[in-house]
Write an enzyme that holds these catalytic residues in place. Sequence first.
Site: not given
Ligand code: SAM
Length: 351
Positions: A33
């Site tokens: 993000s």
């Molecule tokens: C926008 S990204 C991560 C943003 C993060 N904070 C970063 O910039 O490093 C969203 C993350 O949520 C994870 N995700 C989606 N659904 C999830 C779930 N049910 N449980 C855990 N993680 C999940 C995805 O795999 C992804 O890595």
Amino acid sequence: MPSYSPALTAALAAIDEDAFVRRADGTLVAQSSSQQIIADLINRLDLQPGMTVLEIGTGTGYSTALLAHLAGAEGHIVSVDVVTELVERARTLLPAHGYPNTTILRADGVQGAPEHGPFDRIIAWATAPHLPAAWITQLAFEGMIVAPIALAPVSKSGIGTRIRLTGDTNPHVDQLFPAGFVEMHGQELDQWLIPPYGIDVACRDDTGRACWLSGPWLRSPEQYLQGQHLLDNLATDRREVSGPLEQGEPAADFRAWLFATQPDGLTTAALGDPIWRIGHAHPTGAALTDTRTATSTITTGDPDAADVLTTWANTWRQAGCPGLAHLQPHLTAFHDGWTLHATSGPEARRP
Ligand SMILES: C[S@@+](CC[C@H](N)C(=O)[O-])C[C@H]1O[C@@H](n2cnc3c(N)ncnc32)[C@H](O)[C@@H]1O
């Protein structure tokens, strides 16, 4: 630069973002993000030194590092993701950059991390369809959650929320804010074009691009078939008309108000292009406007679908063009958590 708390400003300055968001070959990790979005959500969390935090969606680990910096050596961050490769990467990167106060797990964040709670704070980087009961069970007294949650039973209706647990065991929302994140998914995704939940009808067009519809009115076997037919018509027999909004009218506010009022036939969609749409649809017609400006609409079938969308826009204008800032959020309990709703004050009514 927006103004953040002094502690967060210091954390942003101290942590090398590229060390987390870039791989050794310099390419960007897909699940990153923007720094501004990450900082905006963390700033709302009021994270204090010594706190224990559950993070859902480790991704690159950059947000985890910021949280770990703010919680300090006495605090602890438990961060979960469904992508094994990201979990293993973050497990190595975080201690190597001075954050041993982190535990990274491969888990579905909807369940929280029951063995590691209670948590003073919970933060999520993917949109939950509702506020899961597990988060509230694992939240400490006077705890706080910052997470995107669906405001309507359609895909792409995620809204940023800040939720507090005070006095009694009932959570309440004290902030709504814009936050566009991927929908939560219990497993690693093998494609990104069709959202992982809330989709009622989907197909690929001739060139492989994704088309989908999401709307409560499609949720019966008979309506599903009608939805498929409608999606075919939207691909082969469609017109583009202007409206329902004029240039410069706040499309994001109109969208938030539609999610809050949830008028009959509310439908979200993608029609093969990289933008997604919102509008009115029924078995024999659809009018779906682009969500960025809402000044251009694709229609098919009965012309009354476009009239309905125009009526919604007029009702919204008569109500004073309410947006997120004018909505009052509510949580409604169900067997596995709480659903998020909002009303736009005394003048709110179903269009
Ligand atoms: C926008 S990204 C991560 C943003 C993060 N904070 C970063 O910039 O490093 C969203 C993350 O949520 C994870 N995700 C989606 N659904 C999830 C779930 N049910 N449980 C855990 N993680 C999940 C995805 O795999 C992804 O890595």
